[in-house]
Design a protein around this motif. Structure first.
Motif: not given
Length: 125
Positions: A14-16, A119-124, A85-88, A36-42
């Motif tokens: 987070a924040g990166d 492409t997967q983006v994962t923010v922890s 400033s990426l967030k989870p 650009w679009f995005r899709q989170a699980p569910g």
């Protein structure tokens, strides 16, 4: 054959920041409007950002305003999504899409004609 190839995703804190790229090929001389679009699980696929064919106009979802920037480099047939400033809650598969036929008015997924593989983006946190 039209192809869109995304790259640049990965795991971050987070924040990166991350910069996604999308290279468009298959229609020499054509500069389509891109999104650009995005899709989170569910969840349903959601709009993130859009850029006109010449880069003069950009549009953003409320969740992206102030943090994300869409741009294009026509000489390389490439569109970028700079994400700061990426967030989870930004965790998702990110897709780029091209408008080759017609025009976009509502930034709905069904208005775009071609899609990349994502492409997967994962923010922890």
């Amino acid at each position: 054959q039209v192809q869109l190839v995304e790259s640049g995703g990965g795991p971050v804190q987070a924040g990166d920041s991350l910069r996604l790229s999308c290279e468009f090929s298959g229609r020499p001389g054509n500069r389509p409007a891109m999104g650009w679009f995005r899709q989170a699980p569910g969840k349903e696929r959601e709009f993130v950002a859009h850029i006109s064919w010449n880069g003069a106009e950009t549009y953003y979802a409320d969740s992206a305003k102030g943090r994300f920037t869409i741009s294009r480099e026509s000489a390389k047939n490439t569109v970028y999504l700079q994400m700061n400033s990426l967030k989870p809650e930004d965790t998702a598969v990110y897709y780029c899409a091209a408008v080759v036929f017609g025009r976009v008015s509502q930034f709905r997924a069904n208005e775009y004609d071609y899609w990349g593989q994502g492409t997967q983006v994962t923010v922890s946190s």
